[in-house]
Motif scaffolding. Structure first.
Motif, PDB file in Angstrom:
ATOM      1  N   UNK A  31       9.922   8.428  -0.475  1.00 62.68           N
ATOM      2  CA  UNK A  31       8.536   7.978  -0.608  1.00 62.68           C
ATOM      3  C   UNK A  31       7.819   8.118   0.727  1.00 62.68           C
ATOM      4  N   UNK A  32       6.544   8.430   0.661  1.00 62.73           N
ATOM      5  CA  UNK A  32       5.732   8.516   1.879  1.00 62.73           C
ATOM      6  C   UNK A  32       5.032   7.193   2.180  1.00 62.73           C
ATOM      7  N   UNK A  33       5.240   6.189   1.298  1.00 64.85           N
ATOM      8  CA  UNK A  33       4.635   4.880   1.500  1.00 64.85           C
ATOM      9  C   UNK A  33       5.403   4.148   2.600  1.00 64.85           C
ATOM     10  N   UNK A  34       4.756   3.808   3.720  1.00 58.35           N
ATOM     11  CA  UNK A  34       5.486   3.212   4.848  1.00 58.35           C
ATOM     12  C   UNK A  34       6.190   1.906   4.478  1.00 58.35           C
ATOM     13  N   UNK A  35       7.411   1.762   4.960  1.00 57.37           N
ATOM     14  CA  UNK A  35       8.182   0.545   4.712  1.00 57.37           C
ATOM     15  C   UNK A  35       7.473  -0.676   5.287  1.00 57.37           C
ATOM     16  N   UNK A  36       6.845  -0.509   6.436  1.00 58.11           N
ATOM     17  CA  UNK A  36       6.212  -1.641   7.124  1.00 58.11           C
ATOM     18  C   UNK A  36       4.734  -1.813   6.774  1.00 58.11           C
ATOM     19  N   UNK A  67      -2.094  -7.814  -9.360  1.00 57.87           N
ATOM     20  CA  UNK A  67      -2.756  -7.485  -8.096  1.00 57.87           C
ATOM     21  C   UNK A  67      -1.783  -7.587  -6.925  1.00 57.87           C
ATOM     22  N   UNK A  68      -0.871  -8.542  -7.000  1.00 55.59           N
ATOM     23  CA  UNK A  68       0.149  -8.676  -5.966  1.00 55.59           C
ATOM     24  C   UNK A  68       1.157  -7.526  -6.067  1.00 55.59           C
ATOM     25  N   UNK A  69       1.629  -7.267  -7.283  1.00 51.83           N
ATOM     26  CA  UNK A  69       2.646  -6.225  -7.479  1.00 51.83           C
ATOM     27  C   UNK A  69       2.151  -4.875  -6.976  1.00 51.83           C
ATOM     28  N   UNK A  70       0.921  -4.528  -7.358  1.00 48.27           N
ATOM     29  CA  UNK A  70       0.370  -3.224  -6.951  1.00 48.27           C
ATOM     30  C   UNK A  70       0.338  -3.067  -5.432  1.00 48.27           C
ATOM     31  N   UNK A  88       4.512  -2.717  -3.967  1.00 50.60           N
ATOM     32  CA  UNK A  88       5.498  -1.716  -4.382  1.00 50.60           C
ATOM     33  C   UNK A  88       5.117  -0.339  -3.858  1.00 50.60           C
ATOM     34  N   UNK A  89       6.058   0.579  -3.881  1.00 49.34           N
ATOM     35  CA  UNK A  89       5.799   1.948  -3.422  1.00 49.34           C
ATOM     36  C   UNK A  89       4.625   2.562  -4.188  1.00 49.34           C
ATOM     37  N   UNK A  90       3.636   3.021  -3.457  1.00 42.29           N
ATOM     38  CA  UNK A  90       2.497   3.778  -4.002  1.00 42.29           C
ATOM     39  C   UNK A  90       1.727   2.999  -5.080  1.00 42.29           C
ATOM     40  N   UNK A  91       1.935   1.690  -5.159  1.00 41.48           N
ATOM     41  CA  UNK A  91       1.227   0.862  -6.137  1.00 41.48           C
ATOM     42  C   UNK A  91       1.621   1.125  -7.573  1.00 41.48           C
ATOM     43  N   UNK A  92       2.785   1.772  -7.785  1.00 41.25           N
ATOM     44  CA  UNK A  92       3.193   2.176  -9.140  1.00 41.25           C
ATOM     45  C   UNK A  92       4.309   1.292  -9.676  1.00 41.25           C
ATOM     46  N   UNK A 103       9.614   0.549  -7.317  1.00 40.09           N
ATOM     47  CA  UNK A 103      10.453   0.962  -6.198  1.00 40.09           C
ATOM     48  C   UNK A 103       9.952   0.317  -4.909  1.00 40.09           C
ATOM     49  N   UNK A 104      10.923  -0.032  -4.072  1.00 43.52           N
ATOM     50  CA  UNK A 104      10.634  -0.503  -2.724  1.00 43.52           C
ATOM     51  C   UNK A 104      11.398   0.384  -1.755  1.00 43.52           C
ATOM     52  N   UNK A 105      10.676   1.105  -0.915  1.00 42.15           N
ATOM     53  CA  UNK A 105      11.339   2.017   0.014  1.00 42.15           C
ATOM     54  C   UNK A 105      12.157   3.071  -0.699  1.00 42.15           C
ATOM     55  N   UNK A 106      11.716   3.458  -1.902  1.00 42.09           N
ATOM     56  CA  UNK A 106      12.404   4.463  -2.700  1.00 42.09           C
ATOM     57  C   UNK A 106      13.477   3.910  -3.610  1.00 42.09           C
ATOM     58  N   UNK A 107      13.879   2.640  -3.425  1.00 41.79           N
ATOM     59  CA  UNK A 107      14.933   2.039  -4.240  1.00 41.79           C
ATOM     60  C   UNK A 107      14.367   1.459  -5.533  1.00 41.79           C
ATOM     61  N   UNK A 108      14.980   1.751  -6.684  1.00 41.63           N
ATOM     62  CA  UNK A 108      14.538   1.108  -7.924  1.00 41.63           C
ATOM     63  C   UNK A 108      14.840  -0.393  -7.888  1.00 41.63           C
ATOM     64  N   UNK A 109      13.904  -1.183  -8.389  1.00 38.78           N
ATOM     65  CA  UNK A 109      14.104  -2.629  -8.522  1.00 38.78           C
ATOM     66  C   UNK A 109      13.521  -3.085  -9.852  1.00 38.78           C
ATOM     67  N   UNK A 110      13.984  -4.229 -10.315  1.00 36.23           N
ATOM     68  CA  UNK A 110      13.354  -4.903 -11.430  1.00 36.23           C
ATOM     69  C   UNK A 110      12.574  -6.089 -10.901  1.00 36.23           C
TER      70      UNK A 110
END
Length: 524
Positions: free
Chosen positions: A269-274, A296-299, A302-306, A324-331
């Motif tokens: 992902x190109x979405x910065x971790x920080x 609104x919080x979730x968007x 998470x990575x790229x707001x998706x 995804x967070x930092x490319x990792x799938x999460x629930x």
């Protein structure tokens, strides 16, 4: 002198015949039936498979199948591929097995040969550890073949689906009708998208319902997408058409490993971790009695707001989505204050428990976003078994051994705090926003119960009540919990994303040992 005559080929005419047979089978029920399918706005089974598989390419098994030789009364009928196309191919580069029922062939009814094909495919999927997908568009069991005492030997399908549960991902897409016992295919599957206006499932079709109970209903009224994605909760996602359904299946599978012994697939992902979003400081309203939209919080974190929402139109007081967070799938399991303040009821507890079990089965970490006023109370929910339903959620969260991260945004009251993965439920990190309140109940409720007599005896009851509420708020201040090591940190809301990502990195190698047992006694 050498002969110039070409030798007679044994194979050429046989190969020509083979290709003619394949071409005929690929036409299914024929051009007229295909046009009927298109006239409904639906794709054919083969068109659906072409969308599912990368480049539209897959290896087909059993293309020459037809009505089983043992069946009597259908000798004059043809059923190309016996009404179901089975095979395997790649979806996003990974192997996936699929059975697509062909409504152009005897209404996609399930015949003996066809089900032998699907049984072989299920075995292939399980033993080779690849996901299994059903594209359902079927009138159900072929009555001409199923009626009679030979029914006593049936039912392998559902037992085998249970055996595969939690081993490989199982998807059952409702792209047309799915009647009678075959409705248990989606009932036992992990993910059930439904095409609006066409996809349906019911244990009995309208004709049988009329005969059995005298009720006149349409297929849509009985078990359409609106019923199962909004009322019953059996469906996971309502989609507008076949194309959207196939796209949803592909996206869903992208979050899951091919089987339970693999890690979930990470994506760059190109979405910065920080990354820190200033707008998180303005998400919450000025009072905790006012709602806001947790999406609104979730968007914003998470990575790229998706994110990929599961059961978004059912039990709307809680959100269950994949991201995804930092490319990792999460629930993500999040309370939704926009609906009834985010209170937990029977359906929301069931929805949450199923989602936690799903993620835990496939090693997908869980992120809890907590703003929960507790469980619904009153005679109505007690009679409906809210203790039993709440216990399902409690059991699932306590039983989950995947990495778990909890963020307390605002309210964390009563048993709601427990089931949303409070401190006692092994969060690998539990943090809170400065607005968090962790307590057996809110200040207003506590004053109403504990200090009611003092309020009634006061010269100015309203002023006294306000004073007591303010004093109670001081003892449920989040910094008291932090001071006593009951939360790991109080964070700036803008730090939520990097905090979660660092926690997931830390917990990646998590191992939890439990006492040996056959299995727990799961609340149902």
């Amino acid at each position: 002198m050498a002969s110039t005559e070409q030798p007679t080929s044994i194979l050429r005419p046989l190969v020509d015949d083979l290709h003619e047979r394949r071409a005929k089978a690929r036409l299914g029920g024929g051009e007229a039936k295909i046009e009927q399918q298109h006239g409904k706005g639906a794709l054919t089974a083969r068109e659906r498979l072409a969308l599912l598989y990368d480049g539209g390419e897959f290896t087909e098994l059993g293309i020459h199948a037809g009505i089983h030789y043992a069946v009597r009364g259908l000798e004059d009928k043809e059923a190309p591929a016996d009404g179901v196309i089975t095979g395997y191919g790649r979806v996003d580069g990974r192997m996936v097995a699929c059975a697509a029922y062909d409504f152009t062939v005897m209404a996609g009814s399930m015949g003996m040969s066809g089900e032998q094909k699907v049984a072989r495919l299920r075995d292939l999927a399980l033993t080779k550890r690849i996901p299994m997908v059903w594209l359902l568009d079927s009138a159900g069991a072929r009555i001409q073949e199923a009626v009679g005492s030979l029914f006593a030997g049936s039912g392998h399908l559902f037992r085998e689906e249970v055996v595969a549960s939690g081993v490989i991902p199982q998807v059952a897409a409702l792209m047309g009708p799915c009647a009678a016992g075959t409705a248990y295919i989606p009932g036992l599957a992990d993910f059930v998208p439904m095409v609006s206006g066409r996809g349906s499932m019911a244990l009995a079709g309208p004709h049988l319902v009329r005969a059995a109970v005298g009720e006149n209903v349409t297929q849509e009224e009985l078990g359409g997408a609106r019923i199962h994605c909004r009322i019953s909760g059996v469906g996971d996602l309502e989609v507008p058409d076949d194309e959207a359904c196939i796209a949803a299946i592909r996206e869903y599978l992208s979050f899951f490993p091919s089987h339970c012994e693999q890690p979930p697939p990470a994506r760059p992902t190109s979405d910065p971790v920080d990354r820190m979003d200033d707008e998180l400081l303005d998400v919450l309203p000025e009072t905790n009695r006012k709602p806001y939209d947790m999406y609104d919080v979730i968007r914003r974190i998470v990575d790229d707001g998706r994110y990929f929402d599961l059961k978004p139109k059912w039990a709307r007081t809680i959100i269950t989505c994949l991201a995804r967070f930092g490319g990792r799938p999460v629930g993500i399991l999040a309370n939704q204050p926009k609906h009834l303040g985010g209170i937990l009821d029977n359906d929301s507890a069931d929805k949450a428990a199923r989602f936690v079990n799903l993620c835990n089965a496939f090693g997908i970490p869980l992120v809890f976003l907590m703003d929960v006023p507790g469980f619904m109370v009153g005679t109505k929910v007690e009679q409906a078994g809210i203790i039993r339903h709440g216990a399902k959620m409690l059991y699932a969260v306590a039983n989950a051994t995947v990495p778990k991260v909890t963020v307390v945004l605002r309210k964390a009251y009563g048993a709601g705090y427990y089931v949303m993965n409070g401190r006692a439920y092994e969060p690998d990190l539990i943090v809170a926003w400065p607005t968090a309140e962790i307590s057996v109940m809110g200040a207003e409720g506590a004053v109403e119960i504990v200090f009611r007599k003092q309020v009634e005896a006061a010269d100015d009851p309203a002023a006294k009540k306000a004073e007591l509420i303010a004093n109670y708020r001081k003892i449920i201040d989040v910094y008291i919990a932090a001071k006593n090591a009951m939360v790991d940190d109080v964070i700036d809301p803008r730090e939520t994303r990097p905090t979660i990502i660092r926690a997931l990195e830390m917990a990646e190698g998590k191992r939890v040992e439990r006492p040996w047992k056959r299995h727990g006694v799961v609340p149902v």
